[in-house]
Scaffold this active site. Structure first.
Site, PDB file in Angstrom:
ATOM      1  N   HIS A  24     -36.102  32.269 -19.878  1.00 46.80           N
ATOM      2  CA  HIS A  24     -37.045  31.328 -19.247  1.00 46.80           C
ATOM      3  C   HIS A  24     -38.139  32.078 -18.493  1.00 46.80           C
ATOM      4  O   HIS A  24     -39.336  31.825 -18.687  1.00 46.80           O
ATOM      5  CB  HIS A  24     -36.264  30.408 -18.301  1.00 46.80           C
ATOM      6  CG  HIS A  24     -37.120  29.487 -17.486  1.00 46.80           C
ATOM      7  ND1 HIS A  24     -37.221  28.136 -17.750  1.00 46.80           N
ATOM      8  CD2 HIS A  24     -37.922  29.708 -16.401  1.00 46.80           C
ATOM      9  CE1 HIS A  24     -38.046  27.575 -16.879  1.00 46.80           C
ATOM     10  NE2 HIS A  24     -38.472  28.515 -16.040  1.00 46.80           N
ATOM     11  N   GLU A  25     -37.722  33.001 -17.632  1.00 50.40           N
ATOM     12  CA  GLU A  25     -38.699  33.735 -16.824  1.00 50.40           C
ATOM     13  C   GLU A  25     -39.566  34.659 -17.679  1.00 50.40           C
ATOM     14  O   GLU A  25     -40.726  34.922 -17.339  1.00 50.40           O
ATOM     15  CB  GLU A  25     -37.983  34.538 -15.739  1.00 50.40           C
ATOM     16  CG  GLU A  25     -37.184  33.702 -14.752  1.00 50.40           C
ATOM     17  CD  GLU A  25     -38.011  32.637 -14.054  1.00 50.40           C
ATOM     18  OE1 GLU A  25     -39.240  32.832 -13.912  1.00 50.40           O
ATOM     19  OE2 GLU A  25     -37.436  31.608 -13.661  1.00 50.40           O
TER      20      GLU A  25
END
Length: 439
Positions: A24-25
């Site tokens: 996600h990051e």
């Protein structure tokens, strides 16, 4: 051995969780760097730093609490109306805004004036903020397709798997002994009375050929009263004449499988169908994922009305519903149950992959809620800025400048507070009254 497999399942799920968060990051980080926004930190986890290494102008690392992650971007919020970024107000609400603005300018270095987040066009900011949840969606789709097309899903058949001994309403099921649920006062199940046996395959129902489970389930539910069924038993056609009773049963979806929602009154014969694993084609897989996404949205919307049930489960020993919201702890416990269950290894691996895929789908849906501090809140702010600036050009008015998302920080703190309280409630319920795989 069971305890060891449970621990292994929890560890495997935790690794899947960490990978999902890092993935996600990475979406945020990749597009921030593409648009030349300076990112001082990329971290997986919260709390004390366990390991980090600096490459270029970004510090990469892992922290002690693996319950989230973040990247820090310079200049998330524009300067105040007077051009200053330091805190200077005695108003608590105003201080929240100014503190958030000041934090966005920490580690500001010479040359960063052109590398700040807020200076990018709204469409670029939308891409940066959407990239994180989108990465979870990509991972979820990849995992779901792998399972649906490579392994398959369990589908109910028209073969009898097990015949019920008695008639029990859906609302009363959770109060019965799972190994011996029937009581002397319970009516005998119509299927047992008529002589239906495990292994029987339905051929006809009231003179109508039986094609699949979904049609058979619907016909039984609508057919309370005397019925005529024809089954195939040991190669022979056998005609049975049950009297279908009315019972309180679970709602079903279009495939005839139990689904969420309040129980309904319907016809009840008293047997469960056998199932088999059926791989899906690409189109059917996409449709199945669409149904799961719709269920995820419905569950997200209905979260507020689930709070009383969570409270009762956590503090009043009420039964925990199968569709009750679960946190990371609850999902990890289910992961442990998955690896400890008595099933072929491939089934356990597939179930774990589905659990991680569902977690990623939930991350995508939750982060798209248009409220700060979620990614969806920043996306909504950028879109609103684009609308304001476009309207100003159309009506030949002065450019209103960047939309100051920092002014919404008091709302963000309220949302974060509600989320923390809800998370704590789910955590307590997951510890004292967890959702079990068998439910």
């Amino acid at each position: 051995m069971t305890a060891l497999m449970t621990v292994l399942g929890i560890v495997v799920f935790a690794v899947g969780l960490m990978i999902s968060i890092a993935w996600h990051e990475l979406g945020h980080l990749m597009w921030a760097k593409i648009f030349k926004i300076r990112v001082p930190q990329y971290m997986v986890g919260f709390g004390p730093t366990l390991w980090s290494r600096k490459k270029g102008d970004t510090e990469y690392g892992f922290k002690a609490i693996p319950l989230g992650g973040y990247i820090r971007m310079i200049g998330m919020f524009p300067p105040g109306e007077d051009g200053r970024i330091s805190a200077r107000s005695t108003s608590p609400w105003r201080s929240m805004i100014e503190d958030a603005r000041s934090a966005a300018y920490e580690e500001l270095q010479p040359g960063d004036e052109t590398r700040m987040f807020y200076t990018r066009k709204p469409w670029k900011r939308v891409i940066v903020m959407f990239a994180g949840p989108f990465m979870n969606l990509v991972l979820a789709v990849a995992l779901f397709l792998t399972v649906f097309m490579g392994f398959g899903i369990s589908m109910s058949t028209t073969v009898v798997g097990q015949v019920s001994d008695c008639v029990i309403s859906q609302a009363d099921t959770s109060h019965r002994d799972a190994d011996n649920p029937c009581r002397a006062s319970d009516p005998v199940a119509p299927a047992k009375t008529a002589g239906l046996k495990a292994g029987d395959k339905f051929l006809e129902f009231n003179g109508k050929p039986v094609k699949n489970w979904s049609e058979l389930s619907e016909d039984i539910r609508k057919g309370a009263g005397p019925a005529t069924i024809v089954v195939l038993r040991h190669g022979q056609r056998v005609t049975l004449h049950p009297t279908i009773t009315t019972n309180t049963v679970a709602r079903t979806d279009s495939d005839g499988n139990p689904t969420d929602g309040d129980p309904v009154k319907a016809g009840f014969l008293g047997f469960s169908p056998a199932s088999h694993i059926q791989p899906l084609g690409f189109a059917d897989s996409v449709q199945h994922m669409g149904d799961m996404a719709k269920q995820g949205v419905d569950s997200l919307v209905s979260l507020p009305e689930r709070i009383p049930d969570l409270w009762n489960a956590a503090f009043h020993h009420a039964p925990r519903k199968a569709d009750s919201p679960m946190g990371v702890v609850g999902a990890a416990r289910v992961g442990g149950e998955v690896f400890a269950m008595k099933a072929p290894a491939v089934d356990r691996v597939v179930t774990m992959v589905m659990l991680v895929a569902g977690f990623n789908l939930s991350l995508f849906l939750f982060n798209m809620v248009p409220l700060l501090p979620l990614d969806g809140g920043h996306i909504a702010g950028a879109l609103w800025e684009a609308i304001r600036r476009h309207a100003a050009r159309v009506f030949r008015r002065p450019d209103p400048g960047p939309f100051d998302v920092a002014k919404l920080m008091p709302v963000a703190y309220v949302v974060a507070g509600i989320f923390v309280c809800f998370t704590l409630l789910v955590l307590i319920a997951d510890v004292v009254n967890p959702v079990k795989l068998s439910s």
